[in-house]
Motif scaffolding. Structure first.
Motif, PDB file in Angstrom:
ATOM      1  N   ILE A 235      -0.492  -9.155  -1.458  1.00 52.55           N
ATOM      2  CA  ILE A 235       0.085  -8.090  -0.632  1.00 52.55           C
ATOM      3  C   ILE A 235       0.779  -8.751   0.551  1.00 52.55           C
ATOM      4  O   ILE A 235       0.160  -9.530   1.278  1.00 52.55           O
ATOM      5  CB  ILE A 235      -0.993  -7.116  -0.131  1.00 52.55           C
ATOM      6  CG1 ILE A 235      -1.703  -6.430  -1.299  1.00 52.55           C
ATOM      7  CG2 ILE A 235      -0.389  -6.082   0.819  1.00 52.55           C
ATOM      8  CD1 ILE A 235      -2.922  -5.617  -0.878  1.00 52.55           C
ATOM      9  N   VAL A 236       2.062  -8.445   0.741  1.00 54.51           N
ATOM     10  CA  VAL A 236       2.795  -8.925   1.918  1.00 54.51           C
ATOM     11  C   VAL A 236       3.161  -7.682   2.732  1.00 54.51           C
ATOM     12  O   VAL A 236       4.085  -6.946   2.383  1.00 54.51           O
ATOM     13  CB  VAL A 236       4.054  -9.725   1.538  1.00 54.51           C
ATOM     14  CG1 VAL A 236       4.642 -10.399   2.781  1.00 54.51           C
ATOM     15  CG2 VAL A 236       3.747 -10.767   0.475  1.00 54.51           C
ATOM     16  N   GLU A 237       2.416  -7.441   3.804  1.00 53.25           N
ATOM     17  CA  GLU A 237       2.510  -6.185   4.558  1.00 53.25           C
ATOM     18  C   GLU A 237       2.064  -6.433   5.990  1.00 53.25           C
ATOM     19  O   GLU A 237       0.969  -6.944   6.222  1.00 53.25           O
ATOM     20  CB  GLU A 237       1.632  -5.116   3.890  1.00 53.25           C
ATOM     21  CG  GLU A 237       1.418  -3.846   4.668  1.00 53.25           C
ATOM     22  CD  GLU A 237       2.699  -3.084   4.915  1.00 53.25           C
ATOM     23  OE1 GLU A 237       3.106  -3.004   6.098  1.00 53.25           O
ATOM     24  OE2 GLU A 237       3.289  -2.588   3.933  1.00 53.25           O
ATOM     25  N   ASP A 238       2.932  -6.060   6.957  1.00 54.44           N
ATOM     26  CA  ASP A 238       2.601  -6.338   8.353  1.00 54.44           C
ATOM     27  C   ASP A 238       1.748  -5.246   8.986  1.00 54.44           C
ATOM     28  O   ASP A 238       1.205  -5.441  10.079  1.00 54.44           O
ATOM     29  CB  ASP A 238       3.872  -6.571   9.181  1.00 54.44           C
ATOM     30  CG  ASP A 238       4.781  -5.353   9.215  1.00 54.44           C
ATOM     31  OD1 ASP A 238       4.842  -4.620   8.215  1.00 54.44           O
ATOM     32  OD2 ASP A 238       5.451  -5.137  10.243  1.00 54.44           O
ATOM     33  N   GLU A 239       1.602  -4.078   8.359  1.00 51.90           N
ATOM     34  CA  GLU A 239       0.705  -3.039   8.866  1.00 51.90           C
ATOM     35  C   GLU A 239      -0.703  -3.352   8.363  1.00 51.90           C
ATOM     36  O   GLU A 239      -1.039  -3.079   7.208  1.00 51.90           O
ATOM     37  CB  GLU A 239       1.152  -1.663   8.393  1.00 51.90           C
ATOM     38  CG  GLU A 239       2.520  -1.233   8.921  1.00 51.90           C
ATOM     39  CD  GLU A 239       2.890   0.160   8.448  1.00 51.90           C
ATOM     40  OE1 GLU A 239       2.019   1.069   8.518  1.00 51.90           O
ATOM     41  OE2 GLU A 239       4.023   0.341   8.000  1.00 51.90           O
ATOM     42  N   ALA A 240      -1.530  -3.901   9.241  1.00 52.09           N
ATOM     43  CA  ALA A 240      -2.833  -4.423   8.825  1.00 52.09           C
ATOM     44  C   ALA A 240      -3.705  -3.348   8.190  1.00 52.09           C
ATOM     45  O   ALA A 240      -4.349  -3.593   7.153  1.00 52.09           O
ATOM     46  CB  ALA A 240      -3.553  -5.046  10.023  1.00 52.09           C
ATOM     47  N   GLY A 241      -3.745  -2.173   8.780  1.00 53.54           N
ATOM     48  CA  GLY A 241      -4.594  -1.112   8.240  1.00 53.54           C
ATOM     49  C   GLY A 241      -4.186  -0.717   6.837  1.00 53.54           C
ATOM     50  O   GLY A 241      -5.042  -0.534   5.953  1.00 53.54           O
ATOM     51  N   LEU A 242      -2.878  -0.603   6.606  1.00 52.50           N
ATOM     52  CA  LEU A 242      -2.375  -0.243   5.281  1.00 52.50           C
ATOM     53  C   LEU A 242      -2.639  -1.361   4.277  1.00 52.50           C
ATOM     54  O   LEU A 242      -3.071  -1.110   3.147  1.00 52.50           O
ATOM     55  CB  LEU A 242      -0.875   0.048   5.364  1.00 52.50           C
ATOM     56  CG  LEU A 242      -0.179   0.455   4.073  1.00 52.50           C
ATOM     57  CD1 LEU A 242      -0.854   1.658   3.433  1.00 52.50           C
ATOM     58  CD2 LEU A 242       1.296   0.739   4.348  1.00 52.50           C
ATOM     59  N   ALA A 243      -2.392  -2.604   4.682  1.00 52.64           N
ATOM     60  CA  ALA A 243      -2.614  -3.739   3.787  1.00 52.64           C
ATOM     61  C   ALA A 243      -4.081  -3.809   3.363  1.00 52.64           C
ATOM     62  O   ALA A 243      -4.391  -4.044   2.183  1.00 52.64           O
ATOM     63  CB  ALA A 243      -2.196  -5.035   4.477  1.00 52.64           C
ATOM     64  N   GLU A 244      -4.990  -3.607   4.313  1.00 54.69           N
ATOM     65  CA  GLU A 244      -6.408  -3.709   3.998  1.00 54.69           C
ATOM     66  C   GLU A 244      -6.887  -2.536   3.146  1.00 54.69           C
ATOM     67  O   GLU A 244      -7.774  -2.686   2.293  1.00 54.69           O
ATOM     68  CB  GLU A 244      -7.198  -3.829   5.294  1.00 54.69           C
ATOM     69  CG  GLU A 244      -6.977  -5.196   5.957  1.00 54.69           C
ATOM     70  CD  GLU A 244      -7.264  -5.215   7.449  1.00 54.69           C
ATOM     71  OE1 GLU A 244      -7.882  -4.245   7.934  1.00 54.69           O
ATOM     72  OE2 GLU A 244      -6.873  -6.191   8.114  1.00 54.69           O
ATOM     73  N   LEU A 245      -6.287  -1.356   3.341  1.00 54.37           N
ATOM     74  CA  LEU A 245      -6.614  -0.207   2.497  1.00 54.37           C
ATOM     75  C   LEU A 245      -6.184  -0.471   1.061  1.00 54.37           C
ATOM     76  O   LEU A 245      -6.950  -0.217   0.118  1.00 54.37           O
ATOM     77  CB  LEU A 245      -5.928   1.051   3.030  1.00 54.37           C
ATOM     78  CG  LEU A 245      -6.170   2.348   2.248  1.00 54.37           C
ATOM     79  CD1 LEU A 245      -7.648   2.722   2.271  1.00 54.37           C
ATOM     80  CD2 LEU A 245      -5.309   3.483   2.817  1.00 54.37           C
ATOM     81  N   LEU A 246      -4.959  -0.997   0.886  1.00 54.94           N
ATOM     82  CA  LEU A 246      -4.479  -1.338  -0.453  1.00 54.94           C
ATOM     83  C   LEU A 246      -5.373  -2.406  -1.092  1.00 54.94           C
ATOM     84  O   LEU A 246      -5.701  -2.338  -2.277  1.00 54.94           O
ATOM     85  CB  LEU A 246      -3.036  -1.840  -0.395  1.00 54.94           C
ATOM     86  CG  LEU A 246      -1.946  -0.802  -0.192  1.00 54.94           C
ATOM     87  CD1 LEU A 246      -0.589  -1.482  -0.059  1.00 54.94           C
ATOM     88  CD2 LEU A 246      -1.916   0.195  -1.345  1.00 54.94           C
ATOM     89  N   ARG A 247      -5.757  -3.399  -0.283  1.00 53.40           N
ATOM     90  CA  ARG A 247      -6.645  -4.445  -0.794  1.00 53.40           C
ATOM     91  C   ARG A 247      -7.946  -3.844  -1.316  1.00 53.40           C
ATOM     92  O   ARG A 247      -8.413  -4.193  -2.404  1.00 53.40           O
ATOM     93  CB  ARG A 247      -6.954  -5.457   0.304  1.00 53.40           C
ATOM     94  CG  ARG A 247      -7.914  -6.568  -0.144  1.00 53.40           C
ATOM     95  CD  ARG A 247      -8.417  -7.363   1.039  1.00 53.40           C
ATOM     96  NE  ARG A 247      -9.127  -6.503   1.982  1.00 53.40           N
ATOM     97  CZ  ARG A 247      -9.406  -6.830   3.243  1.00 53.40           C
ATOM     98  NH1 ARG A 247      -9.037  -8.013   3.712  1.00 53.40           N
ATOM     99  NH2 ARG A 247     -10.059  -5.997   4.027  1.00 53.40           N
ATOM    100  N   ASP A 248      -8.535  -2.924  -0.555  1.00 55.07           N
ATOM    101  CA  ASP A 248      -9.802  -2.329  -0.961  1.00 55.07           C
ATOM    102  C   ASP A 248      -9.673  -1.574  -2.282  1.00 55.07           C
ATOM    103  O   ASP A 248     -10.545  -1.673  -3.162  1.00 55.07           O
ATOM    104  CB  ASP A 248     -10.321  -1.389   0.126  1.00 55.07           C
ATOM    105  CG  ASP A 248     -10.752  -2.140   1.384  1.00 55.07           C
ATOM    106  OD1 ASP A 248     -10.920  -3.378   1.307  1.00 55.07           O
ATOM    107  OD2 ASP A 248     -10.905  -1.491   2.436  1.00 55.07           O
ATOM    108  N   TYR A 249      -8.581  -0.831  -2.440  1.00 54.66           N
ATOM    109  CA  TYR A 249      -8.371  -0.075  -3.680  1.00 54.66           C
ATOM    110  C   TYR A 249      -8.145  -1.020  -4.857  1.00 54.66           C
ATOM    111  O   TYR A 249      -8.634  -0.771  -5.966  1.00 54.66           O
ATOM    112  CB  TYR A 249      -7.191   0.889  -3.528  1.00 54.66           C
ATOM    113  CG  TYR A 249      -7.581   2.240  -3.000  1.00 54.66           C
ATOM    114  CD1 TYR A 249      -7.752   3.330  -3.853  1.00 54.66           C
ATOM    115  CD2 TYR A 249      -7.796   2.443  -1.639  1.00 54.66           C
ATOM    116  CE1 TYR A 249      -8.119   4.581  -3.368  1.00 54.66           C
ATOM    117  CE2 TYR A 249      -8.169   3.681  -1.142  1.00 54.66           C
ATOM    118  CZ  TYR A 249      -8.329   4.749  -2.015  1.00 54.66           C
ATOM    119  OH  TYR A 249      -8.702   5.984  -1.524  1.00 54.66           O
ATOM    120  N   LEU A 250      -7.395  -2.096  -4.628  1.00 56.15           N
ATOM    121  CA  LEU A 250      -7.137  -3.056  -5.701  1.00 56.15           C
ATOM    122  C   LEU A 250      -8.408  -3.829  -6.075  1.00 56.15           C
ATOM    123  O   LEU A 250      -8.636  -4.137  -7.248  1.00 56.15           O
ATOM    124  CB  LEU A 250      -6.023  -4.018  -5.295  1.00 56.15           C
ATOM    125  CG  LEU A 250      -4.628  -3.396  -5.276  1.00 56.15           C
ATOM    126  CD1 LEU A 250      -3.657  -4.287  -4.497  1.00 56.15           C
ATOM    127  CD2 LEU A 250      -4.115  -3.158  -6.689  1.00 56.15           C
TER     128      LEU A 250
END
Length: 227
Positions: free
Chosen positions: A7-22
């Motif tokens: 994931i290449v994403e500068d919005e930390a909250g969004l990146a971490e949410l996507l990480r959790d789902y993946l």
């Protein structure tokens, strides 16, 4: 072996949410919060797929996609809050495999990841499909004929992968198109003819006496196994 998603994403909250789902979907996940190191990270780690934001500090998603495509056909899903059609088309023309506009549901992104990986033929990283003289390395997204690289585009690779999965089967143009694009773009059935023509030319350069991809009048195309 679990597939590795970047994931290449500068919005930390969004990146971490996507990480959790993946992670819950049984993928391995890494995050980069800026674009400057993304190209070298992909070169070094060879992930199964990249979720790439368009607007990033350091280097934007367009530049990253362009540079990655110079050495890798790793599937790329671009994400962005910019919904203008020109940006969307430009992202895909640079070699992105799909495009998701913010705001989006994390579940939708996971579904897109699964779909893109399935269509790219990388459910099992490193798996190899082979017919006489023709080899597809689905993990590396690489096609060769008698050891010579065919240098296929992502669309051409997916076409050949589809044909090789069921040699001898006749595929209608519409079916082939359904397996090539995830962005629901509107294209003519004749679009497939252009891709087939280009794929044939590359195959014929290495197999000059073989009619590998054959036209079936009024229906579509099929792959015949070379002798």
């Amino acid at each position: 072996m679990k597939q590795h998603i970047l994931i290449v994403e500068d919005e930390a909250g969004l990146a971490e949410l996507l990480r959790d789902y993946l992670l819950m979907a049984d993928y391995d996940v890494d995050i980069l919060y800026e674009g400057g190191s993304a190209v070298e990270w992909v070169r070094e780690h060879n992930p199964a797929l990249v979720l790439l934001d368009l607007m990033l500090p350091g280097k934007d998603g367009m530049a990253i996609c362009r540079e990655v495509r110079q050495f890798s056909q790793v599937p790329i899903i671009m994400t962005t809050a910019r919904v203008e059609e020109i940006d969307r088309l430009l992202g895909l023309e640079l070699g992105a495999d799909d495009y998701v506009c913010k705001p989006y549901s994390p579940r939708e992104v996971v579904a897109r990841v699964r779909s893109v990986l399935r269509r790219a033929g990388v459910q099992m990283t490193g798996s190899v499909a082979q017919l006489t003289g023709i080899m597809l390395d689905e993990g590396a997204f690489k096609a060769t004929v008698n050891g010579t690289n065919l240098d296929l585009t992502p669309v051409e690779f997916r076409l050949l992968n589809t044909f090789m999965a069921q040699p001898g089967r006749v595929f209608a143009r519409g079916h082939l198109l359904d397996n090539l694009y995830d962005d629901q773009r509107v294209v003519s059935d004749r679009t497939i003819d252009t891709h087939i023509k280009n794929l044939r030319k590359k195959l014929e350069a290495q197999l000059p006496d073989q009619d590998v991809i054959q036209s079936v009048y009024g229906v579509g195309y099929k792959l015949e196994i070379p002798d």
